[in-house]
Design a protein around this motif. Structure first.
Motif, PDB file in Angstrom:
ATOM      1  N   VAL B  79      60.183 -40.615  12.436  1.00 54.78           N
ATOM      2  CA  VAL B  79      59.489 -39.494  11.799  1.00 54.78           C
ATOM      3  C   VAL B  79      58.477 -40.074  10.809  1.00 54.78           C
ATOM      4  CG1 VAL B  79      59.735 -37.464  10.318  1.00 54.78           C
ATOM      5  CG2 VAL B  79      61.509 -37.991  12.003  1.00 54.78           C
ATOM      6  N   PRO B  80      57.183 -39.905  11.048  1.00 57.70           N
ATOM      7  CA  PRO B  80      56.198 -40.380  10.074  1.00 57.70           C
ATOM      8  C   PRO B  80      56.182 -39.481   8.844  1.00 57.70           C
ATOM      9  CG  PRO B  80      55.178 -39.896  12.226  1.00 57.70           C
ATOM     10  CD  PRO B  80      56.538 -39.305  12.231  1.00 57.70           C
ATOM     11  N   ARG B  81      55.830 -40.071   7.724  1.00 63.39           N
ATOM     12  CA  ARG B  81      55.805 -39.299   6.482  1.00 63.39           C
ATOM     13  C   ARG B  81      54.742 -39.847   5.549  1.00 63.39           C
ATOM     14  NH1 ARG B  81      59.904 -36.217   3.668  1.00 63.39           N
ATOM     15  NH2 ARG B  81      59.482 -36.195   1.434  1.00 63.39           N
ATOM     16  N   GLY B  82      53.967 -38.930   4.967  1.00 65.04           N
ATOM     17  CA  GLY B  82      52.990 -39.335   3.957  1.00 65.04           C
ATOM     18  C   GLY B  82      53.586 -39.041   2.600  1.00 65.04           C
ATOM     19  N   ALA B  83      53.064 -37.979   1.940  1.00 57.18           N
ATOM     20  CA  ALA B  83      53.579 -37.613   0.626  1.00 57.18           C
ATOM     21  C   ALA B  83      54.683 -36.558   0.735  1.00 57.18           C
ATOM     22  CB  ALA B  83      52.447 -37.086  -0.239  1.00 57.18           C
ATOM     23  N   GLY B  84      54.927 -36.069   1.938  1.00 52.18           N
ATOM     24  CA  GLY B  84      55.978 -35.066   2.105  1.00 52.18           C
ATOM     25  C   GLY B  84      55.606 -33.709   1.527  1.00 52.18           C
ATOM     26  N   THR B  85      54.337 -33.315   1.601  1.00 55.71           N
ATOM     27  CA  THR B  85      53.947 -31.983   1.115  1.00 55.71           C
ATOM     28  C   THR B  85      53.767 -30.969   2.251  1.00 55.71           C
ATOM     29  OG1 THR B  85      51.557 -32.393   1.163  1.00 55.71           O
ATOM     30  CG2 THR B  85      52.728 -32.995  -0.863  1.00 55.71           C
ATOM     31  N   SER B  86      54.051 -31.386   3.469  1.00 59.96           N
ATOM     32  CA  SER B  86      53.895 -30.464   4.601  1.00 59.96           C
ATOM     33  C   SER B  86      54.593 -29.138   4.328  1.00 59.96           C
ATOM     34  CB  SER B  86      54.489 -31.082   5.868  1.00 59.96           C
ATOM     35  OG  SER B  86      54.648 -30.079   6.864  1.00 59.96           O
ATOM     36  N   LEU B  87      53.944 -28.048   4.670  1.00 56.26           N
ATOM     37  CA  LEU B  87      54.546 -26.735   4.473  1.00 56.26           C
ATOM     38  C   LEU B  87      55.186 -26.214   5.752  1.00 56.26           C
ATOM     39  CD1 LEU B  87      51.828 -25.069   2.203  1.00 56.26           C
ATOM     40  CD2 LEU B  87      54.095 -25.879   1.531  1.00 56.26           C
ATOM     41  N   PRO B 144      42.416 -29.689   0.206  1.00 58.96           N
ATOM     42  CA  PRO B 144      43.646 -28.890   0.159  1.00 58.96           C
ATOM     43  C   PRO B 144      44.137 -28.747  -1.281  1.00 58.96           C
ATOM     44  CG  PRO B 144      44.062 -31.041   1.184  1.00 58.96           C
ATOM     45  CD  PRO B 144      42.583 -30.897   1.022  1.00 58.96           C
ATOM     46  N   SER B 145      44.790 -27.639  -1.579  1.00 58.56           N
ATOM     47  CA  SER B 145      45.262 -27.419  -2.958  1.00 58.56           C
ATOM     48  C   SER B 145      46.227 -28.511  -3.383  1.00 58.56           C
ATOM     49  CB  SER B 145      45.979 -26.083  -3.089  1.00 58.56           C
ATOM     50  OG  SER B 145      45.281 -25.094  -2.420  1.00 58.56           O
ATOM     51  N   SER B 146      46.838 -29.175  -2.405  1.00 55.85           N
ATOM     52  CA  SER B 146      47.798 -30.237  -2.709  1.00 55.85           C
ATOM     53  C   SER B 146      47.113 -31.583  -2.874  1.00 55.85           C
ATOM     54  CB  SER B 146      48.791 -30.319  -1.550  1.00 55.85           C
ATOM     55  OG  SER B 146      48.082 -30.414  -0.320  1.00 55.85           O
ATOM     56  N   GLN B 147      45.804 -31.589  -3.089  1.00 59.43           N
ATOM     57  CA  GLN B 147      45.051 -32.839  -2.975  1.00 59.43           C
ATOM     58  C   GLN B 147      45.440 -33.947  -3.945  1.00 59.43           C
ATOM     59  OE1 GLN B 147      41.035 -31.072  -5.093  1.00 59.43           O
ATOM     60  NE2 GLN B 147      40.768 -32.447  -3.417  1.00 59.43           N
ATOM     61  N   CYS B 150      48.876 -35.059  -1.636  1.00 57.27           N
ATOM     62  CA  CYS B 150      48.960 -35.305  -0.192  1.00 57.27           C
ATOM     63  C   CYS B 150      48.119 -36.508   0.206  1.00 57.27           C
ATOM     64  CB  CYS B 150      48.545 -34.059   0.591  1.00 57.27           C
ATOM     65  SG  CYS B 150      46.841 -33.566   0.395  1.00 57.27           S
ATOM     66  N   THR B 151      48.548 -37.177   1.275  1.00 55.33           N
ATOM     67  CA  THR B 151      47.870 -38.403   1.688  1.00 55.33           C
ATOM     68  C   THR B 151      46.829 -38.100   2.758  1.00 55.33           C
ATOM     69  OG1 THR B 151      49.401 -38.883   3.502  1.00 55.33           O
ATOM     70  CG2 THR B 151      50.006 -39.714   1.305  1.00 55.33           C
ATOM     71  N   ILE B 152      45.881 -39.000   2.880  1.00 49.15           N
ATOM     72  CA  ILE B 152      44.834 -38.804   3.886  1.00 49.15           C
ATOM     73  C   ILE B 152      45.439 -38.912   5.294  1.00 49.15           C
ATOM     74  CG2 ILE B 152      44.019 -41.210   3.873  1.00 49.15           C
ATOM     75  CD1 ILE B 152      41.761 -38.096   4.047  1.00 49.15           C
ATOM     76  N   GLY B 154      48.450 -37.896   6.124  1.00 48.79           N
ATOM     77  CA  GLY B 154      49.052 -36.580   6.338  1.00 48.79           C
ATOM     78  C   GLY B 154      47.974 -35.546   6.648  1.00 48.79           C
ATOM     79  N   ASN B 155      46.845 -35.643   5.974  1.00 48.75           N
ATOM     80  CA  ASN B 155      45.729 -34.721   6.242  1.00 48.75           C
ATOM     81  C   ASN B 155      45.264 -34.836   7.690  1.00 48.75           C
ATOM     82  OD1 ASN B 155      43.847 -34.939   3.051  1.00 48.75           O
ATOM     83  ND2 ASN B 155      45.872 -34.135   3.523  1.00 48.75           N
ATOM     84  N   VAL B 156      45.181 -36.079   8.175  1.00 50.98           N
ATOM     85  CA  VAL B 156      44.770 -36.273   9.568  1.00 50.98           C
ATOM     86  C   VAL B 156      45.811 -35.641  10.494  1.00 50.98           C
ATOM     87  CG1 VAL B 156      44.377 -37.984  11.391  1.00 50.98           C
ATOM     88  CG2 VAL B 156      43.427 -38.358   9.097  1.00 50.98           C
ATOM     89  N   ALA B 157      47.093 -35.905  10.199  1.00 45.30           N
ATOM     90  CA  ALA B 157      48.153 -35.398  11.070  1.00 45.30           C
ATOM     91  C   ALA B 157      48.184 -33.871  11.093  1.00 45.30           C
ATOM     92  CB  ALA B 157      49.506 -35.951  10.635  1.00 45.30           C
ATOM     93  N   GLU B 158      47.778 -33.232   9.991  1.00 43.68           N
ATOM     94  CA  GLU B 158      47.827 -31.767   9.927  1.00 43.68           C
ATOM     95  C   GLU B 158      46.448 -31.123  10.086  1.00 43.68           C
ATOM     96  OE1 GLU B 158      50.553 -30.339  10.040  1.00 43.68           O
ATOM     97  OE2 GLU B 158      52.093 -31.219   8.766  1.00 43.68           O
ATOM     98  N   ASN B 159      45.401 -31.912  10.190  1.00 42.14           N
ATOM     99  CA  ASN B 159      44.033 -31.386  10.164  1.00 42.14           C
ATOM    100  C   ASN B 159      43.856 -30.414   8.997  1.00 42.14           C
ATOM    101  OD1 ASN B 159      41.376 -30.950  10.791  1.00 42.14           O
ATOM    102  ND2 ASN B 159      41.779 -29.551  12.483  1.00 42.14           N
ATOM    103  N   SER B 160      44.143 -30.890   7.820  1.00 45.68           N
ATOM    104  CA  SER B 160      44.176 -30.025   6.645  1.00 45.68           C
ATOM    105  C   SER B 160      42.793 -29.525   6.251  1.00 45.68           C
ATOM    106  CB  SER B 160      44.781 -30.795   5.472  1.00 45.68           C
ATOM    107  OG  SER B 160      46.057 -31.246   5.825  1.00 45.68           O
ATOM    108  N   GLY B 161      42.808 -28.378   5.629  1.00 49.06           N
ATOM    109  CA  GLY B 161      41.572 -27.785   5.142  1.00 49.06           C
ATOM    110  C   GLY B 161      41.699 -27.471   3.667  1.00 49.06           C
ATOM    111  N   GLY B 162      40.692 -26.812   3.144  1.00 49.93           N
ATOM    112  CA  GLY B 162      40.717 -26.407   1.747  1.00 49.93           C
ATOM    113  C   GLY B 162      39.798 -25.225   1.589  1.00 49.93           C
ATOM    114  N   ILE B 215      51.132 -43.558  14.690  1.00 52.67           N
ATOM    115  CA  ILE B 215      51.035 -43.636  13.236  1.00 52.67           C
ATOM    116  C   ILE B 215      49.611 -44.024  12.864  1.00 52.67           C
ATOM    117  CG2 ILE B 215      51.880 -44.780  11.156  1.00 52.67           C
ATOM    118  CD1 ILE B 215      54.287 -43.675  12.273  1.00 52.67           C
ATOM    119  N   VAL B 216      49.005 -43.215  12.022  1.00 47.93           N
ATOM    120  CA  VAL B 216      47.659 -43.511  11.549  1.00 47.93           C
ATOM    121  C   VAL B 216      47.785 -44.566  10.451  1.00 47.93           C
ATOM    122  CG1 VAL B 216      45.627 -42.549  10.418  1.00 47.93           C
ATOM    123  CG2 VAL B 216      46.909 -41.175  12.071  1.00 47.93           C
ATOM    124  N   THR B 217      47.140 -45.719  10.641  1.00 50.76           N
ATOM    125  CA  THR B 217      47.279 -46.792   9.653  1.00 50.76           C
ATOM    126  C   THR B 217      45.978 -47.077   8.901  1.00 50.76           C
ATOM    127  OG1 THR B 217      47.000 -48.321  11.491  1.00 50.76           O
ATOM    128  CG2 THR B 217      49.250 -47.967  10.708  1.00 50.76           C
TER     129      THR B 217
END
Ligand SMILES: Cc1cc2nc3c(=O)[nH]c(=O)nc-3n(C[C@H](O)[C@H](O)[C@H](O)COP(=O)(O)OP(=O)(O)OC[C@H]3O[C@@H](n4cnc5c(N)ncnc54)[C@H](O)[C@@H]3O)c2cc1C
Lengths: 398, 495
Positions: B79-87, B144-147, B150-152, B154-162, B215-217
């Motif tokens: 299980v990959p994990r960045g900052a663990g802020t996924s909702l 993202p409000s969690s900026q 949250c890690t970049i 994780g942002n890639v994995a979730e395609n995060s927006g703001g 895993i995005v490295t």
């Protein structure tokens, strides 16, 4: 053999399912304007999608347009412009480059080739404007991805994956696109007489500014005179938007670039013509040599050109998109030395126009490292295990 | 209730052996102590908890690659994990899996402003990228409000927006390249400083793939020069319908604001009580429209937008006079989540997207559902792009309320799909919306996606139990049969 021409997505699916069953292959065409782009396809039949045409949904206030894949660019642009909107990725019409008349191309073909014009730098590529897709894979199964809304992370983004896949994964039946308001005003600043390195410095300065430059191209002398910009090279910078804003930005940018000489400004109408020439590019570059398209880091484009000494060249995307006429007398169209020069800079080189015999021999698309090539082949197999669709159009192995 | 893939007893039995093997690859970077693992038992979706078997915290791509190769050899899930802020529970652990945390890979590798990009390791926070280039007047647009956390990666994995993605795009539109370690340990690079790498757009595919493909490295992102001016307009409306009409009219007039956010009466009251942002207390809906660009453009567009708002019946229109006031206007919106946290012990944040003109209908139905489930809801809305965040208020300690909140949420998402939208605009499917996927996709749609996963992860070891409602075994040629809309694998577990 007569092309097979489905009238709807069900017929399309039936044709592909049948081909997969009996083991025949299909070459997919829309308007046919780009058949000469990519490796030559040897297929049992031509699958002509031009009858899958028509805009099926357009809601200007929602910035969304849905069309069947065979809808022509002309039809889409006409509908959009009636509402002051556009395809912001500014897709080039490559028809004339391959000896066809302009306006033949279909939205499906544009997307399958991920074609994006000068505004790419600022507005994104075709792939950034696809909200959803309905397609048929190589087994004849209809599937969809995405939808019609601007933000959507539900499941894998197959819309992006199919964009630029040259019909090798699935036949696109219908597309939903994000559209945007057209700019009220366009203006262009021209700097004359800069050499390629100096022009790159000027474009870099412009793109590092806050003036939202939406086009930055450098036309060395030959391209410049073909564009009727004089006998010296021309470095052209486009500003678009609301009239007051464009005026303010143009003045500020010209002042910031004063060290590169006095900038001439080009009127709205002439600017639109000029950028269309840059977009479609056929009229700006040598017609005889093989034509290459290189994408690299913007500051590296001119170094690449200097290293290979092309017969003719011009630059878009702030220097990162290089059109080169190269290797007219070389058996591989200069592929080996071009790619060797590009390797340390990073990027890819595509043989856009060359005789079919040469495109069958010389890798048209940048060869991939082993692990990536193997992955691409597995991706292809996951959509088209029997290799029915556009066999070997991108890579000889798939 | 949530079910996760059943743990493999044989793997569980080998826990200490696996931990020691991983420690030879990543010295000082393995956690296998039950008390310490508690820190990794959930992400931003705190309703679900499951501690991983082991956590490994690599420092380099090479270590990631060796960990993945080892786990492939030993058939251990990851299980990959960045900052663990996924909702959406994307980083939720599995009892028999190794959670691979990327937070230690937190260096910015290169700042190249001439090519307008930054190269960074995946554990760098979103905000750190903007900070790294701020001195030169640049920034990274997706916010993202969690900026801050949250890690970049994780942002890639979730395609995060703001709030600025209407004009500047989501992560996908600002990402130029990545380095990706495939589940077997092979390292590939997709894209780079150049645009539109040819071949299949695997970069686009991996973006938003929720840690299921690799895993995005390393990432290369585009950075932008900050606009010279920005102004926010704060506009009150007597109804959400009127505010929605204003949004449509602004876009219809050819204006794409930098941000366009809407809050309903409940959200306004909560935010106002929390930060005193100066929101009109009598408004039933509030719109914040931000315009940026050169001062001339900001001046002109703010008067055009204000005019449009008045025409459609805004009850108040206020323009920020300076950056401090602009920040104050935004403060309420940015505090909407914590403010909702004051209205009730718990809140559940939904993330559907809808075609904007369906807003009145959707809000009316949400009100009905709210009455039906006897739970209050506050709505905040990325109005420009139709991304709705209803915050369902509940009390996890009150018997039955969590289940009701979840059912309420699922009904909202079904409604979003019914009106032409989708289940998630930016938070991802994760475990949260996994079982709702069939609302949006038929069996073939899902099979096509799962076969594609097989092309990356033939053993199904990367983040299993997320996104897809059924586990999937990869057949020869990566094929799954679909027959009369049914997959022919009744033996496979359905969650
Ligand atoms: C208060 C709050 C506000 C938020 N606001 C927003 C918002 O405005 N917009 C928005 O889009 N989201 C928002 N989020 C959601 C969340 O912050 C984002 O999804 C963020 O991108 C997750 O990053 P992370 O580093 O915490 O990833 P994690 O939560 O650790 O992981 C998220 C997913 O990514 C995978 N993953 C992580 N790192 C990697 C990697 N290097 N390689 C491969 N896969 C990886 C994980 O397996 C998991 O599936 C918010 C969350 C909170 C708690």
């Amino acid at each position: 053999m007569l092309p097979t021409r489905p009238r709807d997505a069900d017929e399309l699916a039936a044709i592909i399912a049948e081909a997969a069953r009996v083991g025949t292959t299909l070459e997919i065409i829309g308007g046919g304007s780009k058949r000469a782009l990519g490796r030559p396809v040897k297929a049992s039949r031509v699958l002509d999608l031009s009858a899958l045409a028509g805009i099926t949904l357009y809601e200007p206030e929602e910035l969304v347009l849905r069309a069947q894949a065979g809808t022509t660019r002309a039809a889409i642009e006409q509908t959009l412009s009636a509402h002051g909107q556009m395809l912001a990725f500014e897709p080039p019409d490559l028809g004339p480059l391959f000896g066809h008349s302009p306006g033949l191309d279909t939205i499906g073909g544009i997307v399958a080739a991920n074609l994006s014009g000068p505004r790419r730098m600022k507005a994104g590529a075709a792939r950034d404007h696809i909200l959803g897709i309905a397609a048929v894979n190589g087994l004849g199964e209809r599937f969809k991805s995405g939808g019609r809304v601007m933000k959507n992370v539900t499941g894998y983004d197959l819309s992006k994956l199919l964009t630029g896949s040259f019909g090798t994964l699935a036949a696109i039946a219908e597309l939903t696109l994000k559209v945007l308001p057209s700019p009220e005003t366009v203006t262009t600043l021209v700097l004359h007489g800069l050499g390629d390195p100096q022009a790159t410095t000027a474009m870099t300065a412009a793109l590092r500014s806050s003036h939202e430059v939406s086009g930055a191209a450098h036309l060395p002398t030959r391209a410049s005179s073909r564009a009727a910009l004089g006998t010296n090279s021309a470095t052209i910078l486009r500003l678009e938007g609301f009239a007051r804003s464009v005026k303010a930005r143009a003045e500020a940018l010209a002042a910031e670039l004063a060290g590169f000489g006095a900038a001439e400004s080009v009127s709205d109408g002439a600017s639109r013509v000029l950028w269309r020439q840059v977009r479609d590019m056929a009229s700006l570059i040598d017609k005889d040599s093989p034509l290459w398209r290189v994408s690299t880091a913007p500051t590296c484009g001119h170094r690449l050109a200097a290293a290979v000494g092309p017969d003719d060249v011009f630059y878009d995307w702030g220097g990162g998109l290089v059109w080169l006429a190269l290797g007219g007398r070389e058996a591989d169209a200069g592929a080996a030395r071009l790619r060797a020069a590009l390797a340390p800079l990073g990027g890819h080189a595509t043989l856009i126009r060359a005789p079919a015999e040469m495109r069958a021999r010389v890798p048209v698309f940048e060869p991939q490292p082993l692990a990536l090539a193997a992955l691409s082949a597995r991706v292809k197999r996951s959509f088209d295990p029997k290799n029915v669709l556009n066999p070997r159009r991108i890579y000889a192995e798939t | 209730m949530l079910t996760l893939p059943a743990p493999d007893a044989a793997i569980l039995a080998r826990r200490s052996e696996i931990a020691s093997a991983l420690a030879t690859i990543v010295p000082d970077g393995v956690i296998a102590d039950d008390r310490a693992l508690v820190a990794y038992e959930s992400d931003g979706l705190t309703a679900y908890r499951q501690a991983p078997m082991i956590v490994v915290l690599p420092r380099s791509t090479e270590e990631v690659s060796r960990v993945l190769a080892y786990c492939t050899r030993e058939q251990v899930r990851l299980v990959p994990r960045g900052a663990g802020t996924s909702l959406s529970g994307g980083a939720l652990g599995l009892a028999d899996a190794v959670t691979i945390g990327l937070a230690r890979m937190n260096r910015i590798l290169e700042i190249d402003l001439d090519n307008r990009c930054v190269v960074a390791q995946p554990g760098v926070t979103n905000l750190a990228i903007s900070h790294a280039v701020r001195g030169s007047g640049f920034y990274y647009a997706p916010d993202p409000s969690s900026q801050i956390a949250c890690t970049i990666g994780g942002n890639v994995a979730e395609n995060s927006g703001g709030v600025h993605c209407l004009k500047y795009g989501l992560t996908a539109n600002n990402l130029l390249g990545i380095e990706l370690v495939l589940p077997g340990g092979e390292i590939i690079r997709l894209g780079g400083k150049h645009l539109d790498a040819e071949g299949y757009d695997l970069l686009g595919l991996v973006t938003g793939s929720e840690g299921m493909l690799g895993i995005v490295t390393e990432v290369t992102v585009r950075v932008l020069k900050a606009p010279t001016a920005a102004r926010a307009l704060l506009m009150g409306f007597a109804s959400s319908e009127a505010a929605g009409a204003a949004v449509g009219a602004v876009i219809g007039a050819g204006i794409i604001p930098a941000g366009m956010e809407m809050m309903d009466g409940k959200a306004i009251a909560a935010a106002e009580a929390f930060v005193s942002a100066g929101y009109p207390s009598d408004a039933e809906a509030l719109l914040i429209v931000e315009l940026d660009g050169p001062p001339e453009e900001v001046d002109e567009l703010s008067s055009r937008v204000a005019e449009i708002a008045r025409q459609v019946g805004a009850t108040s229109v206020k323009a920020s006079r300076d950056d401090a006031e602009r920040a104050r206007f935004w403060a309420g919106r940015k505090a909407a989540f914590p403010a909702a946290g004051r209205l009730a012990p718990d809140y559940y944040c939904m993330d559907g997207t809808i075609p904007r003109h369906r807003l009145p209908l959707v809000l009316a139905r949400i009100r009905e559902l709210s009455a039906h489930y006897r739970l209050e809801v506050a709505n905040v809305f990325h109005a420009g792009d139709g991304n709705l965040h209803p915050l369902i208020l509940y009390d996890a300690n009150a018997p039955g309320e969590l289940v009701r909140a979840e059912e309420f949420g699922a009904d909202i998402l079904r409604l979003c799909v019914e009106v032409g939208g989708c289940l998630t605009g930016e938070h991802g499917v994760g475990v949260e919306k996994r079982d709702l996927m069939p609302v949006m996709f038929n069996a073939t749609d899902l099979a096509v996606q799962q076969r594609l996963k097989c092309a990356f992860d033939p053993d199904g070891r990367m983040n299993p139990g997320k996104v897809f409602p059924t586990l999937h075994r990869c057949a020869e040629e990566g094929r799954v049969h679909v027959h009369h809309g049914q997959t022919r694998r009744p033996d496979l577990p359905r969650f």
